[in-house]
Design an enzyme around this catalytic site. Structure first.
Site, PDB file in Angstrom:
ATOM      1  N   ARG A  92       0.805  -1.225   0.000  1.00  0.00           N
ATOM      2  CA  ARG A  92       0.000   0.000   0.000  1.00  0.00           C
ATOM      3  C   ARG A  92       0.838   1.275   0.000  1.00  0.00           C
ATOM      4  NH1 ARG A  92      -3.049  -3.841   1.640  1.00  0.00           N
ATOM      5  NH2 ARG A  92      -1.095  -4.557   2.486  1.00  0.00           N
ATOM      6  N   THR A  93       1.813   1.359   0.878  1.00  0.00           N
ATOM      7  CA  THR A  93       2.564   2.614   0.997  1.00  0.00           C
ATOM      8  C   THR A  93       3.316   2.874  -0.304  1.00  0.00           C
ATOM      9  OG1 THR A  93       2.795   2.074   3.326  1.00  0.00           O
ATOM     10  CG2 THR A  93       4.103   3.906   2.520  1.00  0.00           C
ATOM     11  N   LYS A 121      27.550  -4.125  -2.471  1.00  0.00           N
ATOM     12  CA  LYS A 121      29.017  -4.003  -2.581  1.00  0.00           C
ATOM     13  C   LYS A 121      29.607  -3.321  -1.357  1.00  0.00           C
ATOM     14  CE  LYS A 121      28.060  -2.712  -7.203  1.00  0.00           C
ATOM     15  NZ  LYS A 121      28.244  -1.611  -8.157  1.00  0.00           N
ATOM     16  N   ARG A 142      11.160   3.435   2.859  1.00  0.00           N
ATOM     17  CA  ARG A 142      10.595   2.438   3.802  1.00  0.00           C
ATOM     18  C   ARG A 142      11.777   1.559   4.193  1.00  0.00           C
ATOM     19  NH1 ARG A 142       6.006  -1.225   4.685  1.00  0.00           N
ATOM     20  NH2 ARG A 142       4.835   0.731   4.773  1.00  0.00           N
ATOM     21  N   HIS A 175       5.445   5.704  11.440  1.00  0.00           N
ATOM     22  CA  HIS A 175       4.878   5.609  10.091  1.00  0.00           C
ATOM     23  C   HIS A 175       3.977   6.848   9.933  1.00  0.00           C
ATOM     24  CE1 HIS A 175       3.576   4.048   6.384  1.00  0.00           C
ATOM     25  NE2 HIS A 175       3.175   2.832   6.716  1.00  0.00           N
TER      26      HIS A 175
HETATM   27  N1   CP Z   1      -0.216   0.046   5.874  1.00  0.00           N
HETATM   28  C1   CP Z   1       0.941  -0.217   5.272  1.00  0.00           C
HETATM   29  O1   CP Z   1       1.965   0.389   5.571  1.00  0.00           O
HETATM   30  O2   CP Z   1       0.868  -1.194   4.319  1.00  0.00           O
HETATM   31  P1   CP Z   1       2.090  -1.727   3.470  1.00  0.00           P
HETATM   32  O3   CP Z   1       3.042  -2.388   4.428  1.00  0.00           O
HETATM   33  O4   CP Z   1       1.480  -2.695   2.481  1.00  0.00           O
HETATM   34  O5   CP Z   1       2.734  -0.554   2.800  1.00  0.00           O
END
Ligand code: CP
Length: 360
Positions: A92-93, A121, A142, A175
């Site tokens: 999703r993110t 490397k 992420r 998050h």
């Molecule tokens: N809610 C969320 O962060 O979903 P993902 O891990 O799929 O990005």
């Protein structure tokens, strides 16, 4: 591909001192020209920002309903490029940020694992991020490590070519853009009953390792008369730092292991899964904690306006038959993610005024 070199991580002078400061003292480092520049912590957002971003997301959503509106949006930022550096799994993110970029005309590049970057490397993550800044105007990351986005934004801000960093999830700590989309969803779900102010929200599941519930808890300081109920097995109770934050901001909360007992009293239930990717031995965590699952029999126990949220992905903690109930907001919630992230990118690049003017 196997890594064949150890990371050649070096110390950044001043980082440890910066990292150890309270967030309140650090937020100004992520502001430029009176606007938030890097999105690192949920504590960066105040009520006026949240209200404005929700309204901007509504405007983008409305414009995107027509071909003419979509074209106007696409012509806002065609001269900008974004890098999606997602080295922890995401559906999703990643997709909502990628599509948010495309809605506004940005082009995107991506790296989705360290095994395909020069980190294999031995290049450090910080040098990797600095390399992105040589090519793009925005970095969205992420990462499995807590504090990763903060460190990379701090490093970039000391170079002569910084670009904004958006934290798309950093280990179990934060998050912040998920918290934005959760607020946007809650405000929309409660639109006809006075919005989020005055509501009681239950957060359920693995609250200890869930970064979404942590970031969302921070945002509650911006709302009037909100109460929280933390529903978790003893081993996954919310950590003390969040409870200290709630106490400091006089936000009432209680903790319980008796999920059914609080169902009739809450206005929203925010379900989460067990985050066993953070366990030393995930296979050792076979317990599914069924007493913390939402089942069809519970639908008659919750209020008629109760919004059911989940950041997703889901395992077994919400029965899929609940998806058909109008109170199940989690599929709407993931769509809200794309619109609020588009709003955030428009804000960062200061094209929000053009969007608002279009509809005024
Ligand atoms: N809610 C969320 O962060 O979903 P993902 O891990 O799929 O990005």
């Amino acid at each position: 591909m196997e890594k064949y070199a150890e990371q050649t991580q070096q110390e950044f002078e001043g980082w440890e001192e910066f990292f150890s400061k309270p967030v309140d003292e650090k937020v100004e480092n992520f502001i430029r020209n009176q606007r938030i520049y890097d999105i690192i912590y949920a504590q960066q957002f105040d009520r006026s920002f949240l209200d404005y971003l929700c309204s901007l997301a509504d405007s983008i959503r409305l414009l995107a309903k027509t071909k003419v509106g979509q074209s106007k949006l696409r012509h806002l930022l065609p001269h900008k490029r974004a890098m999606l550096y997602f080295v922890q799994p995401s559906t999703r993110t990643f997709l909502s940020f990628q599509n948010a970029c495309h809605i506004l005309g940005l082009s995107t590049s991506e790296i989705r694992g360290t095994s395909t970057s020069s980190e294999v490397k031995g290049e450090s993550p910080e040098d990797t991020i600095r390399t992105f800044a040589s090519y793009v105007d925005l970095i969205i990351s992420r990462h499995p490590e807590a504090g990763f986005a903060e460190k990379t934004a701090w490093v970039l801000n000391q170079t002569e070519y910084p670009v904004p960093v958006l934290n798309g999830g950093s280990g179990p700590d934060q998050h912040p853009t998920q918290a934005l989309l959760d607020i946007y969803t809650l405000e929309r779900e409660f639109r006809t009953i006075g919005g989020l102010d005055g509501k009681k929200i239950a957060m359920v599941g693995d609250l200890k390792r869930g970064r979404t519930v942590r970031s969302l808890s921070y945002l509650m300081k911006n709302y009037q008369d909100v109460e929280l109920v933390y529903v978790a097995p003893d081993v996954f109770r919310m950590k003390d730092d969040i409870k200290e934050f709630l106490n400091k901001h006089a936000i009432p909360y209680k903790e319980t292991e008796d999920f059914e007992s609080i169902m009739p009293e809450v206005d929203a239930i925010y379900m989460t899964r067990i985050q066993n990717e953070y366990a030393e031995n995930p296979a050792s965590e076979a317990e599914t904690f069924p007493q913390f699952h939402l089942k069809t029999k519970h639908l008659s126990m919750i209020q008629t306006h109760c919004a059911i949220l989940h950041p997703l992905p889901r395992r077994y903690e919400i029965d899929i038959r609940i998806d058909k109930d109008p109170r199940a907001a989690y599929w709407r919630q993931e769509r809200c993610g794309m619109w609020i992230r588009a709003a955030l990118i428009a804000y960062i690049f200061r094209v929000d005024g053009e969007i608002m003017d279009e509809l005024s």
